[in-house]
Design a protein around this motif. Structure first.
Motif, PDB file in Angstrom:
ATOM      1  N   PRO A  37      19.484  42.523   7.501  1.00  8.88           N
ATOM      2  CA  PRO A  37      19.966  43.067   6.335  1.00  8.88           C
ATOM      3  C   PRO A  37      20.573  44.658   6.444  1.00  8.88           C
ATOM      4  N   PHE A  38      20.303  45.231   7.380  1.00  5.82           N
ATOM      5  CA  PHE A  38      20.993  46.576   7.809  1.00  5.82           C
ATOM      6  C   PHE A  38      22.483  46.364   7.846  1.00  5.82           C
ATOM      7  N   ALA A  39      22.821  45.304   8.642  1.00  5.07           N
ATOM      8  CA  ALA A  39      24.427  44.847   9.042  1.00  5.07           C
ATOM      9  C   ALA A  39      24.955  44.461   7.471  1.00  5.07           C
ATOM     10  N   GLY A  40      24.058  43.819   6.491  1.00  2.00           N
ATOM     11  CA  GLY A  40      24.531  43.422   5.350  1.00  2.00           C
ATOM     12  C   GLY A  40      25.058  44.560   4.406  1.00  2.00           C
ATOM     13  N   VAL A  41      24.034  45.514   4.385  1.00  3.57           N
ATOM     14  CA  VAL A  41      24.332  46.650   3.724  1.00  3.57           C
ATOM     15  C   VAL A  41      25.583  47.418   4.353  1.00  3.57           C
ATOM     16  N   LEU A  42      25.886  47.461   5.501  1.00  6.61           N
ATOM     17  CA  LEU A  42      26.910  48.147   6.241  1.00  6.61           C
ATOM     18  C   LEU A  42      28.336  47.214   5.659  1.00  6.61           C
ATOM     19  N   LEU A  43      28.220  45.935   5.756  1.00  7.60           N
ATOM     20  CA  LEU A  43      29.281  45.064   5.471  1.00  7.60           C
ATOM     21  C   LEU A  43      29.746  45.160   4.187  1.00  7.60           C
ATOM     22  N   SER A  44      28.660  45.434   3.393  1.00  5.30           N
ATOM     23  CA  SER A  44      29.025  45.502   1.745  1.00  5.30           C
ATOM     24  C   SER A  44      29.621  46.749   1.433  1.00  5.30           C
ATOM     25  N   ILE A  45      29.384  47.914   2.097  1.00  7.12           N
ATOM     26  CA  ILE A  45      29.861  48.950   1.776  1.00  7.12           C
ATOM     27  C   ILE A  45      31.298  48.998   2.277  1.00  7.12           C
ATOM     28  N   ALA A  46      31.601  48.182   3.386  1.00  7.72           N
ATOM     29  CA  ALA A  46      32.890  48.311   3.887  1.00  7.72           C
ATOM     30  C   ALA A  46      33.972  47.046   3.259  1.00  7.72           C
ATOM     31  N   MET A  47      33.177  46.108   2.850  1.00  8.98           N
ATOM     32  CA  MET A  47      34.238  44.755   2.245  1.00  8.98           C
ATOM     33  C   MET A  47      34.242  44.772   0.669  1.00  8.98           C
ATOM     34  N   ILE A  48      33.126  44.976   0.209  1.00 10.52           N
ATOM     35  CA  ILE A  48      33.152  44.644  -1.482  1.00 10.52           C
ATOM     36  C   ILE A  48      34.019  45.520  -2.150  1.00 10.52           C
ATOM     37  N   PRO A  49      34.114  46.798  -1.592  1.00  5.56           N
ATOM     38  CA  PRO A  49      34.908  47.679  -2.451  1.00  5.56           C
ATOM     39  C   PRO A  49      36.287  47.293  -2.201  1.00  5.56           C
ATOM     40  N   LEU A  50      36.685  46.546  -1.026  1.00  4.82           N
ATOM     41  CA  LEU A  50      38.052  46.283  -0.609  1.00  4.82           C
ATOM     42  C   LEU A  50      38.421  45.043  -1.412  1.00  4.82           C
ATOM     43  N   MET A  51      37.626  43.966  -1.325  1.00  3.48           N
ATOM     44  CA  MET A  51      37.656  42.590  -2.166  1.00  3.48           C
ATOM     45  C   MET A  51      37.442  42.580  -3.490  1.00  3.48           C
ATOM     46  N   ALA A  52      36.392  43.135  -4.024  1.00  4.57           N
ATOM     47  CA  ALA A  52      36.092  43.466  -5.418  1.00  4.57           C
ATOM     48  C   ALA A  52      35.678  44.806  -6.060  1.00  4.57           C
ATOM     49  N   PRO A  53      36.628  45.729  -6.096  1.00  3.09           N
ATOM     50  CA  PRO A  53      36.579  47.104  -6.370  1.00  3.09           C
ATOM     51  C   PRO A  53      35.760  47.395  -7.857  1.00  3.09           C
ATOM     52  N   LEU A  54      36.069  46.557  -8.888  1.00  2.57           N
ATOM     53  CA  LEU A  54      35.457  46.469 -10.016  1.00  2.57           C
ATOM     54  C   LEU A  54      34.089  45.947  -9.962  1.00  2.57           C
ATOM     55  N   PHE A  55      33.702  45.209  -9.457  1.00  2.00           N
ATOM     56  CA  PHE A  55      32.179  44.725  -9.214  1.00  2.00           C
ATOM     57  C   PHE A  55      31.458  45.669  -8.580  1.00  2.00           C
ATOM     58  N   TRP A  56      31.993  46.308  -7.502  1.00  2.00           N
ATOM     59  CA  TRP A  56      31.380  47.247  -6.545  1.00  2.00           C
ATOM     60  C   TRP A  56      31.275  48.599  -7.583  1.00  2.00           C
ATOM     61  N   HIS A  57      32.074  48.947  -8.308  1.00  5.04           N
ATOM     62  CA  HIS A  57      31.678  50.034  -9.118  1.00  5.04           C
ATOM     63  C   HIS A  57      30.567  49.919 -10.161  1.00  5.04           C
ATOM     64  N   GLY A  61      24.495  49.524  -6.891  1.00  6.33           N
ATOM     65  CA  GLY A  61      23.123  49.742  -6.958  1.00  6.33           C
ATOM     66  C   GLY A  61      22.498  48.265  -6.627  1.00  6.33           C
ATOM     67  N   LYS A  62      22.708  47.345  -7.587  1.00  9.96           N
ATOM     68  CA  LYS A  62      22.281  45.882  -7.299  1.00  9.96           C
ATOM     69  C   LYS A  62      22.595  45.087  -6.070  1.00  9.96           C
ATOM     70  N   VAL A  63      23.611  45.517  -5.261  1.00 11.03           N
ATOM     71  CA  VAL A  63      24.041  44.924  -4.001  1.00 11.03           C
ATOM     72  C   VAL A  63      22.836  45.765  -3.064  1.00 11.03           C
ATOM     73  N   ALA A  64      22.765  46.902  -3.200  1.00 10.52           N
ATOM     74  CA  ALA A  64      21.974  47.796  -2.148  1.00 10.52           C
ATOM     75  C   ALA A  64      20.750  47.329  -2.316  1.00 10.52           C
ATOM     76  N   ALA A  65      19.787  46.926  -3.695  1.00  8.34           N
ATOM     77  CA  ALA A  65      18.576  46.694  -3.966  1.00  8.34           C
ATOM     78  C   ALA A  65      18.376  44.995  -3.287  1.00  8.34           C
ATOM     79  N   ALA A  66      19.297  44.200  -3.377  1.00 13.87           N
ATOM     80  CA  ALA A  66      19.449  42.851  -3.026  1.00 13.87           C
ATOM     81  C   ALA A  66      19.030  42.948  -1.309  1.00 13.87           C
TER      82      ALA A  66
END
Length: 470
Positions: A37-57, A61-66
């Protein structure tokens, strides 16, 4: 005493041993899978803004909670509700809540100081602002200095085509390296202060390291900025910030409130009190409670007395603070088993990392302490990472300050300096990034930023290793 009271006391007595056991999570018995889960948080911060910036914006918070739930639910099933509750309470009251309260106070107070007028972002001015920020960071914290200076720096350069390097070097220098001289500068050093390291020990032992890295970075920044500044069509014909006001400050009362913040933080380290409140196995001391309540009061007072012109001028908003609060909530939660595994030492899943910092004869290896602390601080929170290696080196402040001073210097330098390697290495990094993006600066992605840090900082760290730690 009535029957219900007796039953309640009996229940509490039955729970207390469980709570005590739950407070000491044995990292040696954990699988590395608990770090997913910790690695998932880091990868989410690293990858999602790059691949889906609007979704991340809209949904970070929902991704972090998940990811937080991905840790909590299996943990509760495996270890029971008591252990889960104790772990969460400890992460909240011993680490996350004081961390967020201090950041919020600094963000609010510094965000209430507006520099009037239009500074013109020449190479000399920009370098001077970065140097000023480096000096202020050790006395008002990297967060306070970052929040005070990032907005006027961006505004000074808003008529320039190339602005990214200005913000990146700001993160390197002001948000990280500049905070190495006092316990007020960066959370890892403050934790060392609470553990018994003298207040002035850091400035007497880290001044040369800090002067070296800040000096080299300032010189390199000036060269890059000079080259950009003299390129054709670097500046726009019209400055978005016209020269309509004289230089000055709105909300200058917040300078006094910054002094109160510094006083409260310093007081909590110097004041010794036997009054302790135990919350589900976590001891919360009176000095910490007074500090946090005082910081909340300072935050509310700043919001009340800061003139609207200061907030309007800074385009003050809670977006950057909300992003940091939500993402670091997930980080502090999912990091629980990772820190436990590191604390297990050579007997834990990360035994190879801990064992690598010790020579064959059992003596500490300062170079390895520097890199191990630094690399982990780049991706974990640098405050608990500092504590892990502080304890790995013996945990006795008197010994570490004298016969093992080079080891403590290596741990301190690694935690502070290498926090600049990624956006999540230190909280101000993410806040500065968010503010810059709010103002139209197209900041690098997670890995794009790491290209800057690995290309510029890592060679400097290698040189520092050769100069001081070998």
């Amino acid at each position: 005493m009535n029957k219900k009271s007796v039953q309640a006391l009996a229940l509490a007595g039955a729970l207390l041993p469980g709570l005590a056991r739950a407070a000491d999570l044995d990292g040696a018995q954990l699988s590395v899978l608990w770090g997913v889960p910790f690695a998932g948080v880091l990868l989410s911060i690293a990858m999602i803004p790059l691949m889906a910036p609007l979704f991340w914006h809209h949904h970070f918070g929902k991704v972090a909670a998940a990811w937080g739930l991905a840790f909590l639910v299996p943990f509760a099933i495996a270890f029971g509700p008591a252990a889960t509750g104790v772990a969460v309470v400890h992460a909240a009251f011993a680490e996350y809540i004081p961390f967020i309260i201090l950041l919020t106070a600094l963000f609010t107070v510094a965000g209430g100081i507006f520099v009037r007028g239009n500074l013109h972002g020449s190479p000399l001015l920009n370098t001077g602002l970065l140097a000023m920020g480096a000096f202020l960071a050790s006395f008002m914290g990297t967060t306070g200095a970052s929040m005070l200076l990032i907005r006027p720096l961006i505004r000074a350069n808003d008529n320039r085509k190339h602005q990214v390097h200005v913000v990146v070097f700001f993160i390197f220098i002001v948000s990280n390296a500049g905070g190495a001289l006092t316990p007020l500068g960066d959370p890892p050093l403050f934790l060392g202060f609470l553990k018994g390291v003298d207040f002035f020990w850091t400035v007497t032992h880290l001044w040369s390291h800090t002067l070296f890295i800040v000096g080299v970075l300032l010189a390199l920044f000036y060269a890059i900025d000079w080259w950009c500044y003299h390129r054709r069509e670097e500046t726009r014909p019209e400055d978005p910030t016209p020269d309509t006001q004289r230089l000055g400050f709105d909300g200058s009362v917040n300078f006094a409130l910054l002094g109160v913040v510094v006083f409260l933080v310093l007081l909590s380290g110097l004041w010794k009190s036997s009054v302790v409140i135990n919350i589900a196995g976590t001891d919360v001391g009176l000095p910490g409670i007074v500090r946090d309540i005082g910081l909340i009061v300072v935050t509310l007072v700043s919001l009340k007395i800061t003139p609207a012109s200061a907030h309007d001028g800074n385009q003050f908003g809670w977006g950057p603070m909300q992003e940091v609060a939500k993402l670091f909530a997930a980080i502090f939660l999912t990091i629980i088993p990772v820190i436990a595994m590191l604390k297990a030492g050579v007997n834990g899943p990360f035994g190879a990392v801990v064992g690598a910092v010790t020579n064959a004869d059992g003596t500490p290896n300062p170079a390895m302490y520097f890199w191990a602390t630094g690399v982990l601080s780049s991706f974990l929170d640098n405050a608990p990472t500092y504590l892990v290696f502080f304890n790995t080196a013996g945990g006795d402040p008197q010994t570490l300050m004298t016969t093992m001073a080079s080891t403590l210097v290596a741990i301190s330098a690694g935690a502070v300096f290498m926090g600049a390697n990624t956006y999540i290495g230190n909280a101000p990094n993410l806040m500065v990034k968010a503010i810059a993006e709010d103002r139209g600066v197209k900041m690098p992605s997670f890995f794009g930023y790491m290209a800057w840090s690995f290309g510029i900082l890592v060679p400097l760290f290698a040189l520092m290793t050769w100069l001081w730690f070998i």
